[in-house]
Scaffold this motif. Structure first.
Motif, PDB file in Angstrom:
ATOM      1  N   GLU A  62       0.813  -1.221   0.000  1.00  0.00           N
ATOM      2  CA  GLU A  62       0.000   0.000   0.000  1.00  0.00           C
ATOM      3  C   GLU A  62       0.847   1.272   0.000  1.00  0.00           C
ATOM      4  OE1 GLU A  62      -2.744  -0.478   3.239  1.00  0.00           O
ATOM      5  OE2 GLU A  62      -3.920  -1.966   2.139  1.00  0.00           O
ATOM      6  N   CYS A  63       2.048   1.158  -0.576  1.00  0.00           N
ATOM      7  CA  CYS A  63       2.918   2.322  -0.804  1.00  0.00           C
ATOM      8  C   CYS A  63       3.266   3.075   0.475  1.00  0.00           C
ATOM      9  CB  CYS A  63       2.277   3.287  -1.808  1.00  0.00           C
ATOM     10  SG  CYS A  63       1.923   2.569  -3.419  1.00  0.00           S
ATOM     11  N   SER A  64       3.246   2.400   1.615  1.00  0.00           N
ATOM     12  CA  SER A  64       3.497   3.136   2.857  1.00  0.00           C
ATOM     13  C   SER A  64       4.225   2.271   3.875  1.00  0.00           C
ATOM     14  CB  SER A  64       2.181   3.630   3.469  1.00  0.00           C
ATOM     15  OG  SER A  64       1.329   2.550   3.783  1.00  0.00           O
ATOM     16  N   ALA A  65       4.972   2.932   4.762  1.00  0.00           N
ATOM     17  CA  ALA A  65       5.707   2.251   5.821  1.00  0.00           C
ATOM     18  C   ALA A  65       4.751   1.753   6.900  1.00  0.00           C
ATOM     19  CB  ALA A  65       6.735   3.203   6.432  1.00  0.00           C
ATOM     20  N   PHE A  66       5.200   0.711   7.625  1.00  0.00           N
ATOM     21  CA  PHE A  66       4.357   0.152   8.683  1.00  0.00           C
ATOM     22  C   PHE A  66       5.239  -0.579   9.684  1.00  0.00           C
ATOM     23  CE2 PHE A  66       1.657  -3.240  10.471  1.00  0.00           C
ATOM     24  CZ  PHE A  66       0.636  -2.461  10.981  1.00  0.00           C
ATOM     25  N   GLU A  67       5.211  -0.127  10.938  1.00  0.00           N
ATOM     26  CA  GLU A  67       5.986  -0.730  12.013  1.00  0.00           C
ATOM     27  C   GLU A  67       7.469  -0.823  11.646  1.00  0.00           C
ATOM     28  OE1 GLU A  67       3.991  -4.334  13.219  1.00  0.00           O
ATOM     29  OE2 GLU A  67       2.352  -3.218  14.139  1.00  0.00           O
ATOM     30  N   GLU A  68       8.223  -1.753  12.250  1.00  0.00           N
ATOM     31  CA  GLU A  68       9.659  -1.823  12.025  1.00  0.00           C
ATOM     32  C   GLU A  68      10.098  -3.022  11.188  1.00  0.00           C
ATOM     33  OE1 GLU A  68       8.527  -0.974  15.257  1.00  0.00           O
ATOM     34  OE2 GLU A  68       8.943   1.108  14.699  1.00  0.00           O
ATOM     35  N   TYR A  94      10.093   7.006  -4.804  1.00  0.00           N
ATOM     36  CA  TYR A  94      10.808   8.034  -4.048  1.00  0.00           C
ATOM     37  C   TYR A  94       9.886   9.035  -3.360  1.00  0.00           C
ATOM     38  CZ  TYR A  94      10.401  12.145  -7.139  1.00  0.00           C
ATOM     39  OH  TYR A  94       9.943  13.232  -7.837  1.00  0.00           O
ATOM     40  N   ARG A  95       8.641   9.144  -3.776  1.00  0.00           N
ATOM     41  CA  ARG A  95       7.689  10.010  -3.082  1.00  0.00           C
ATOM     42  C   ARG A  95       6.872   9.256  -2.036  1.00  0.00           C
ATOM     43  NH1 ARG A  95       5.303  13.754  -8.075  1.00  0.00           N
ATOM     44  NH2 ARG A  95       7.245  14.874  -8.487  1.00  0.00           N
ATOM     45  N   MET A  96       7.141   7.986  -1.878  1.00  0.00           N
ATOM     46  CA  MET A  96       6.469   7.173  -0.868  1.00  0.00           C
ATOM     47  C   MET A  96       7.386   7.081   0.353  1.00  0.00           C
ATOM     48  SD  MET A  96       5.288   4.150  -3.512  1.00  0.00           S
ATOM     49  CE  MET A  96       4.656   4.592  -5.138  1.00  0.00           C
ATOM     50  N   ASP A  97       6.840   6.732   1.501  1.00  0.00           N
ATOM     51  CA  ASP A  97       7.677   6.667   2.702  1.00  0.00           C
ATOM     52  C   ASP A  97       8.162   5.252   3.014  1.00  0.00           C
ATOM     53  OD1 ASP A  97       5.304   5.555   3.522  1.00  0.00           O
ATOM     54  OD2 ASP A  97       5.099   6.765   5.335  1.00  0.00           O
ATOM     55  N   LEU A  98       8.134   4.373   2.016  1.00  0.00           N
ATOM     56  CA  LEU A  98       8.638   3.015   2.202  1.00  0.00           C
ATOM     57  C   LEU A  98      10.148   3.009   2.436  1.00  0.00           C
ATOM     58  CD1 LEU A  98       6.581   1.285  -0.589  1.00  0.00           C
ATOM     59  CD2 LEU A  98       6.553   0.597   1.795  1.00  0.00           C
ATOM     60  N   ARG A  99      10.591   2.107   3.307  1.00  0.00           N
ATOM     61  CA  ARG A  99      12.005   1.986   3.630  1.00  0.00           C
ATOM     62  C   ARG A  99      12.555   0.723   2.966  1.00  0.00           C
ATOM     63  NH1 ARG A  99      10.043   1.948   9.628  1.00  0.00           N
ATOM     64  NH2 ARG A  99       8.667   0.574   8.454  1.00  0.00           N
ATOM     65  N   ILE A 100      13.516   0.924   2.073  1.00  0.00           N
ATOM     66  CA  ILE A 100      14.062  -0.156   1.249  1.00  0.00           C
ATOM     67  C   ILE A 100      15.540  -0.304   1.567  1.00  0.00           C
ATOM     68  CG2 ILE A 100      14.379  -0.984  -1.112  1.00  0.00           C
ATOM     69  CD1 ILE A 100      12.084   1.200  -1.770  1.00  0.00           C
ATOM     70  N   ILE A 122      11.004  -3.198   2.969  1.00  0.00           N
ATOM     71  CA  ILE A 122      11.434  -4.106   1.907  1.00  0.00           C
ATOM     72  C   ILE A 122      12.919  -4.377   2.073  1.00  0.00           C
ATOM     73  CG2 ILE A 122      11.682  -4.413  -0.595  1.00  0.00           C
ATOM     74  CD1 ILE A 122       9.382  -2.310  -0.870  1.00  0.00           C
ATOM     75  N   VAL A 123      13.283  -5.649   2.197  1.00  0.00           N
ATOM     76  CA  VAL A 123      14.689  -6.039   2.264  1.00  0.00           C
ATOM     77  C   VAL A 123      15.031  -6.802   0.989  1.00  0.00           C
ATOM     78  CG1 VAL A 123      16.391  -7.500   3.422  1.00  0.00           C
ATOM     79  CG2 VAL A 123      14.823  -6.090   4.770  1.00  0.00           C
ATOM     80  N   ILE A 124      16.102  -6.361   0.325  1.00  0.00           N
ATOM     81  CA  ILE A 124      16.629  -7.023  -0.861  1.00  0.00           C
ATOM     82  C   ILE A 124      17.926  -7.695  -0.432  1.00  0.00           C
ATOM     83  CG2 ILE A 124      17.449  -6.710  -3.225  1.00  0.00           C
ATOM     84  CD1 ILE A 124      15.778  -4.036  -3.200  1.00  0.00           C
ATOM     85  N   ALA A 125      18.059  -8.992  -0.678  1.00  0.00           N
ATOM     86  CA  ALA A 125      19.175  -9.715  -0.051  1.00  0.00           C
ATOM     87  C   ALA A 125      19.719 -10.831  -0.918  1.00  0.00           C
ATOM     88  CB  ALA A 125      18.720 -10.304   1.283  1.00  0.00           C
ATOM     89  N   THR A 126      21.005 -11.119  -0.730  1.00  0.00           N
ATOM     90  CA  THR A 126      21.550 -12.367  -1.235  1.00  0.00           C
ATOM     91  C   THR A 126      21.180 -13.472  -0.244  1.00  0.00           C
ATOM     92  OG1 THR A 126      23.651 -12.054  -0.068  1.00  0.00           O
ATOM     93  CG2 THR A 126      23.504 -11.181  -2.320  1.00  0.00           C
TER      94      THR A 126
END
Length: 204
Positions: A62-68, A94-100, A122-126
């Motif tokens: 939903e294009c938004s941050a939530f909890e940790e 970049y205009r959303m408050d999501l943490r990547i 969102i975590v991007i990982a090996t």
């Protein structure tokens, strides 16, 4: 699902960078992602697999941050792939408050633990680094909604596959999305381990 059915904020973000309509592959997979299906998406380069991951993930979160704790985990081949995908996410969001945030072997693991616990969506990982973080209690996957693999051909490597396959053992309810250019034996193995009811969308 046409782009007109996306969240207005996401549709606007896509239009801003010149993406106004889905590819044929995206037309098939995006409704499945939105509906919560587990999915194997098999298609060649240029079909829009990575963009489908980004669009589908942003829509579901939903294009938004939530909890940790992170709600989406995306596995990639290596550092270069992680940073490239992170950049593309941020270009759209970049205009959303999501943490990547990206995690990979070349960065100190304590730094990564601190950044993750400060709050990520969102975590991007090996697979190797995520597996190590998980078993050091360096990441909380208790809120995870989506586990995704981008360009899963790299899972032909037995060690990468083993590192990834351990994670679903500790998850409860989660949506699994595997995207690859071709089918291979590791994909069949994922079906056996944690994706028994997954749908397959394949484009030649």
């Amino acid at each position: 699902m046409a782009f007109k059915k996306l969240l207005p904020q996401l549709k606007e973000a896509l239009e801003r960078i010149g993406i106004t309509s889905p590819t044929k592959f995206q037309k098939e997979v995006l409704p499945k992602i939105k509906g919560g299906a587990n999915l194997f998406g098999i298609a060649p380069e240029g079909a829009g697999k990575t963009a489908a991951i980004i669009i589908g993930t942003l829509q579901k979160l939903e294009c938004s941050a939530f909890e940790e704790a992170p709600r989406a985990l995306i596995f990639v081949k290596d550092k270069a792939a992680a940073l490239e995908l992170e950049e593309e996410f941020k270009r759209i969001a970049y205009r959303m408050d999501l943490r990547i945030y990206s995690v990979y072997e070349e960065l100190h693991i304590e730094t990564q633990r601190s950044e993750i616990f400060a709050g990520t969506d969102i975590v991007i990982a090996t697979p190797k680094r995520l597996n190590k973080l998980f078993y050091l209690n360096g990441i909380n996957l208790g809120k995870l909604k989506m586990l995704i693999v981008d360009e899963a051909d790299f899972l032909a490597n037995a060690k990468a596959f083993s590192d990834l396959a351990r994670i679903p053992e500790s998850l409860d309810r989660c949506q699994y999305l595997i995207f690859s250019a071709k089918t291979h034996k590791r994909i069949e193995r994922m079906r056996e381990l944690f994706m028994a009811n997954a749908q397959i969308i394949e484009h030649k």
